[in-house]
Design a protein around this motif. Structure first.
Motif: not given
Length: 154
Positions: A83-84, A94-100
């Motif tokens: 989810v970004v 700016g973007p916050g990027i969560f990667e699982l």
């Protein structure tokens, strides 16, 4: 553009971590000194708008903080992997990027934050001084998130 990349391992399956992560209103339970409001009718998917208030709560003004208003919009939604959120505020942008990623009986979560420093030259020069404090704040938040997500029940 300054960038932080911070990992944390969560002892829970990706679907549970995703549910905890995208419980926007619950973010204040793990993000220090933050209250989050969903400002769109939808609470899932691309286009969701959020308003996070981070700072010291003002006891005489319920729901108000002396701090920063961080407005965001979800720009990518790929459950339970990525989810970004695009920070769109005056201070935080700016973007916050969560990667699982499934890993070792749980989930590895990587948070990447990229910022456009506010205040022009002053912001760019000040970032190296602020960075250690920002890193500590996010590490505390991610440790709290790992505990929150491990027991998350919706």
């Amino acid at each position: 553009m300054p960038e932080l990349v911070l990992p944390v391992h969560v002892e829970a399956p990706p679907e549970q971590v995703w549910a905890a992560l995208t419980d926007w209103r619950g973010q204040g339970r793990w993000m220090p000194a933050t209250d989050v409001e969903v400002v769109t009718a939808a609470e899932e998917g691309v286009g969701v708008r959020l308003a996070a208030r981070t700072g010291l709560p003002l006891p005489w003004r319920r729901g108000r903080h002396l701090g920063v208003l961080d407005t965001m919009v979800v720009t990518e939604w790929d459950p339970p992997r990525r989810v970004v959120v695009q920070h769109t505020g005056r201070i935080v942008r700016g973007p916050g990027i969560f990667e699982l990623t499934p890993a070792g009986g749980g989930t590895d979560l990587v948070l990447t934050e990229r910022w456009y420093p506010p205040f022009g030259l002053l912001g760019r020069v000040g970032w190296p001084l602020a960075r250690p404090f920002v890193v500590v704040g996010f590490r505390v938040a991610l440790r709290r998130f790992a505990r929150f997500a491990r027991t998350y029940a919706g």
